[in-house]
Design a protein around this motif. Structure first.
Motif, PDB file in Angstrom:
ATOM      1  N   GLN A 141       0.823  -1.204   0.000  1.00  0.00           N
ATOM      2  CA  GLN A 141       0.000   0.000   0.000  1.00  0.00           C
ATOM      3  C   GLN A 141       0.861   1.260   0.000  1.00  0.00           C
ATOM      4  OE1 GLN A 141      -3.081  -0.050   2.935  1.00  0.00           O
ATOM      5  NE2 GLN A 141      -3.988   1.846   2.205  1.00  0.00           N
ATOM      6  N   LYS A 142       1.921   1.265   0.813  1.00  0.00           N
ATOM      7  CA  LYS A 142       2.802   2.437   0.871  1.00  0.00           C
ATOM      8  C   LYS A 142       3.574   2.604  -0.441  1.00  0.00           C
ATOM      9  CE  LYS A 142       6.468   4.692   3.389  1.00  0.00           C
ATOM     10  NZ  LYS A 142       7.344   4.702   4.529  1.00  0.00           N
ATOM     11  N   ILE A 143       4.065   1.505  -1.007  1.00  0.00           N
ATOM     12  CA  ILE A 143       4.816   1.564  -2.263  1.00  0.00           C
ATOM     13  C   ILE A 143       3.940   2.141  -3.378  1.00  0.00           C
ATOM     14  CG2 ILE A 143       5.874   0.137  -4.080  1.00  0.00           C
ATOM     15  CD1 ILE A 143       6.789  -1.756  -1.733  1.00  0.00           C
ATOM     16  N   VAL A 144       2.710   1.664  -3.476  1.00  0.00           N
ATOM     17  CA  VAL A 144       1.789   2.154  -4.502  1.00  0.00           C
ATOM     18  C   VAL A 144       1.453   3.624  -4.239  1.00  0.00           C
ATOM     19  CG1 VAL A 144      -0.550   1.920  -5.446  1.00  0.00           C
ATOM     20  CG2 VAL A 144       0.864  -0.124  -5.091  1.00  0.00           C
ATOM     21  N   PHE A 145       1.220   3.971  -2.976  1.00  0.00           N
ATOM     22  CA  PHE A 145       0.919   5.360  -2.627  1.00  0.00           C
ATOM     23  C   PHE A 145       2.051   6.293  -3.044  1.00  0.00           C
ATOM     24  CE2 PHE A 145       1.275   8.945   0.293  1.00  0.00           C
ATOM     25  CZ  PHE A 145       0.023   9.531   0.159  1.00  0.00           C
ATOM     26  N   VAL A 146       3.283   5.909  -2.732  1.00  0.00           N
ATOM     27  CA  VAL A 146       4.443   6.745  -3.084  1.00  0.00           C
ATOM     28  C   VAL A 146       4.552   6.885  -4.600  1.00  0.00           C
ATOM     29  CG1 VAL A 146       6.976   6.838  -3.054  1.00  0.00           C
ATOM     30  CG2 VAL A 146       5.711   6.336  -0.953  1.00  0.00           C
ATOM     31  N   ARG A 147       4.353   5.784  -5.320  1.00  0.00           N
ATOM     32  CA  ARG A 147       4.454   5.849  -6.787  1.00  0.00           C
ATOM     33  C   ARG A 147       3.361   6.735  -7.371  1.00  0.00           C
ATOM     34  NH1 ARG A 147       7.817   6.462 -10.653  1.00  0.00           N
ATOM     35  NH2 ARG A 147       7.566   5.129 -12.471  1.00  0.00           N
ATOM     36  N   LEU A 148       2.149   6.650  -6.841  1.00  0.00           N
ATOM     37  CA  LEU A 148       1.075   7.510  -7.327  1.00  0.00           C
ATOM     38  C   LEU A 148       1.378   8.984  -7.033  1.00  0.00           C
ATOM     39  CD1 LEU A 148      -2.141   5.470  -6.464  1.00  0.00           C
ATOM     40  CD2 LEU A 148      -1.186   5.911  -8.738  1.00  0.00           C
ATOM     41  N   ARG A 149       1.998   9.270  -5.907  1.00  0.00           N
ATOM     42  CA  ARG A 149       2.377  10.663  -5.594  1.00  0.00           C
ATOM     43  C   ARG A 149       3.448  11.147  -6.573  1.00  0.00           C
ATOM     44  NH1 ARG A 149      -1.574   9.586  -3.440  1.00  0.00           N
ATOM     45  NH2 ARG A 149      -2.171  10.656  -5.325  1.00  0.00           N
ATOM     46  N   GLU A 150       4.367  10.244  -6.969  1.00  0.00           N
ATOM     47  CA  GLU A 150       5.348  10.608  -7.992  1.00  0.00           C
ATOM     48  C   GLU A 150       4.654  10.906  -9.316  1.00  0.00           C
ATOM     49  OE1 GLU A 150       9.329   8.163  -6.557  1.00  0.00           O
ATOM     50  OE2 GLU A 150       7.999   7.228  -8.025  1.00  0.00           O
ATOM     51  N   PHE A 151       3.706  10.053  -9.687  1.00  0.00           N
ATOM     52  CA  PHE A 151       2.932  10.293 -10.911  1.00  0.00           C
ATOM     53  C   PHE A 151       2.226  11.640 -10.826  1.00  0.00           C
ATOM     54  CE2 PHE A 151       1.892   5.837 -12.873  1.00  0.00           C
ATOM     55  CZ  PHE A 151       3.244   5.571 -12.998  1.00  0.00           C
ATOM     56  N   GLU A 152       1.590  11.914  -9.680  1.00  0.00           N
ATOM     57  CA  GLU A 152       0.847  13.160  -9.508  1.00  0.00           C
ATOM     58  C   GLU A 152       1.757  14.379  -9.636  1.00  0.00           C
ATOM     59  OE1 GLU A 152      -2.526  14.879  -6.510  1.00  0.00           O
ATOM     60  OE2 GLU A 152      -0.802  13.882  -5.590  1.00  0.00           O
ATOM     61  N   ALA A 153       2.924  14.321  -9.010  1.00  0.00           N
ATOM     62  CA  ALA A 153       3.880  15.436  -9.114  1.00  0.00           C
ATOM     63  C   ALA A 153       4.299  15.632 -10.569  1.00  0.00           C
ATOM     64  CB  ALA A 153       5.096  15.177  -8.230  1.00  0.00           C
ATOM     65  N   GLY A 154       4.550  14.537 -11.278  1.00  0.00           N
ATOM     66  CA  GLY A 154       4.921  14.621 -12.683  1.00  0.00           C
ATOM     67  C   GLY A 154       3.802  15.199 -13.529  1.00  0.00           C
ATOM     68  N   ILE A 155       2.579  14.771 -13.261  1.00  0.00           N
ATOM     69  CA  ILE A 155       1.426  15.276 -14.007  1.00  0.00           C
ATOM     70  C   ILE A 155       1.265  16.776 -13.788  1.00  0.00           C
ATOM     71  CG2 ILE A 155      -1.115  15.259 -14.007  1.00  0.00           C
ATOM     72  CD1 ILE A 155      -0.916  12.164 -13.684  1.00  0.00           C
ATOM     73  N   LYS A 156       1.372  17.221 -12.550  1.00  0.00           N
ATOM     74  CA  LYS A 156       1.234  18.656 -12.262  1.00  0.00           C
ATOM     75  C   LYS A 156       2.329  19.461 -12.954  1.00  0.00           C
ATOM     76  CE  LYS A 156      -1.393  18.273  -8.010  1.00  0.00           C
ATOM     77  NZ  LYS A 156      -1.400  18.440  -6.554  1.00  0.00           N
ATOM     78  N   SER A 157       3.533  18.928 -12.982  1.00  0.00           N
ATOM     79  CA  SER A 157       4.632  19.585 -13.688  1.00  0.00           C
ATOM     80  C   SER A 157       4.356  19.626 -15.192  1.00  0.00           C
ATOM     81  CB  SER A 157       5.946  18.856 -13.403  1.00  0.00           C
ATOM     82  OG  SER A 157       6.991  19.407 -14.142  1.00  0.00           O
ATOM     83  N   ASN A 158       3.858  18.511 -15.743  1.00  0.00           N
ATOM     84  CA  ASN A 158       3.500  18.460 -17.168  1.00  0.00           C
ATOM     85  C   ASN A 158       2.479  19.531 -17.510  1.00  0.00           C
ATOM     86  OD1 ASN A 158       5.069  16.145 -17.306  1.00  0.00           O
ATOM     87  ND2 ASN A 158       3.330  14.750 -17.461  1.00  0.00           N
ATOM     88  N   LEU A 159       1.433  19.622 -16.688  1.00  0.00           N
ATOM     89  CA  LEU A 159       0.371  20.590 -16.954  1.00  0.00           C
ATOM     90  C   LEU A 159       0.903  22.019 -16.905  1.00  0.00           C
ATOM     91  CD1 LEU A 159      -2.533  18.933 -14.941  1.00  0.00           C
ATOM     92  CD2 LEU A 159      -2.274  18.976 -17.429  1.00  0.00           C
ATOM     93  N   ALA A 160       1.770  22.305 -15.952  1.00  0.00           N
ATOM     94  CA  ALA A 160       2.345  23.649 -15.845  1.00  0.00           C
ATOM     95  C   ALA A 160       3.181  23.983 -17.073  1.00  0.00           C
ATOM     96  CB  ALA A 160       3.183  23.769 -14.575  1.00  0.00           C
ATOM     97  N   THR A 161       3.963  23.029 -17.545  1.00  0.00           N
ATOM     98  CA  THR A 161       4.792  23.261 -18.735  1.00  0.00           C
ATOM     99  C   THR A 161       3.929  23.418 -19.979  1.00  0.00           C
ATOM    100  OG1 THR A 161       6.622  22.026 -17.763  1.00  0.00           O
ATOM    101  CG2 THR A 161       6.662  22.334 -20.158  1.00  0.00           C
ATOM    102  N   LEU A 162       2.913  22.571 -20.120  1.00  0.00           N
ATOM    103  CA  LEU A 162       2.017  22.678 -21.276  1.00  0.00           C
ATOM    104  C   LEU A 162       1.268  24.008 -21.264  1.00  0.00           C
ATOM    105  CD1 LEU A 162       0.731  19.010 -21.279  1.00  0.00           C
ATOM    106  CD2 LEU A 162       2.141  20.085 -23.061  1.00  0.00           C
ATOM    107  N   LYS A 163       0.861  24.446 -20.088  1.00  0.00           N
ATOM    108  CA  LYS A 163       0.192  25.748 -19.958  1.00  0.00           C
ATOM    109  C   LYS A 163       1.123  26.857 -20.431  1.00  0.00           C
ATOM    110  CE  LYS A 163      -1.897  28.710 -16.395  1.00  0.00           C
ATOM    111  NZ  LYS A 163      -3.246  28.898 -16.942  1.00  0.00           N
TER     112      LYS A 163
END
Length: 170
Positions: A141-163
């Motif tokens: 559960q913790k491993i998946v949670f950490v990986r999803l938070r990494e995905f989320e941080a990457g997604i937010k960075s992607n959106l900021a760059t695309l904007k």
């Protein structure tokens, strides 16, 4: 204890969205440009079209080379599974019928701009993350949670760059 993959097998997802002052048609060329992806991603290092493909279309495949400090280096083949210009662009990593992950951009026209969402799903097929889970099944559960938070941080960075890219083009 044997790993059952319960959390991972539930195909957890993460997403984020941002309003971008640009029409979907302008954003489309950015979100569907696989060669821009390595510039957006902290992990993805290189991409290339396969099978003679030169642009986005459902069924087209591309190879990606990635690196992560805890997971090492790896290579995957992705297949475009959703390509409706200028509304949706998505790809499955690995076997599209049983992917390691799925990624998708959705463009929603809103006022004079676009609400751009990026979404990602882990699993259901095993991936590099599975090695960590198999080694520490009690921490799945913790491993998946950490990986999803990494995905989320990457997604937010992607959106900021695309904007930034799309709004600068005005």
């Amino acid at each position: 204890m044997e790993w059952t993959g319960q959390v991972y097998a539930d195909t957890p997802t993460v997403s984020a969205s941002a309003y971008i002052d640009a029409p979907p048609e302008r954003l489309w060329r950015y979100v569907s440009d696989i060669h821009l992806m390595p510039e957006l991603s902290a992990e993805l290092q290189h991409v290339e079209w396969l099978d003679g493909a030169t642009g986005p279309c459902a069924g087209h495949r591309f190879r990606g080379r990635s690196a992560h400090h805890a997971l090492g280096n790896w290579e995957t083949v992705s297949t475009i599974v959703d390509c409706e210009e200028p509304r949706r662009f998505g790809w499955a990593v690995g076997d599209p019928a049983h992917p390691m992950s799925i990624w998708r951009f959705t463009l929603h026209p809103q006022d004079t701009g676009t609400l751009l969402e990026q979404w990602a799903q882990l699993g259901p097929a095993p991936s590099g993350l599975s090695v960590a889970i198999e080694a520490m099944p009690d921490k799945e559960q913790k491993i998946v949670f950490v990986r999803l938070r990494e995905f989320e941080a990457g997604i937010k960075s992607n959106l900021a760059t695309l904007k930034d890219l799309a709004e600068r083009e005005k």
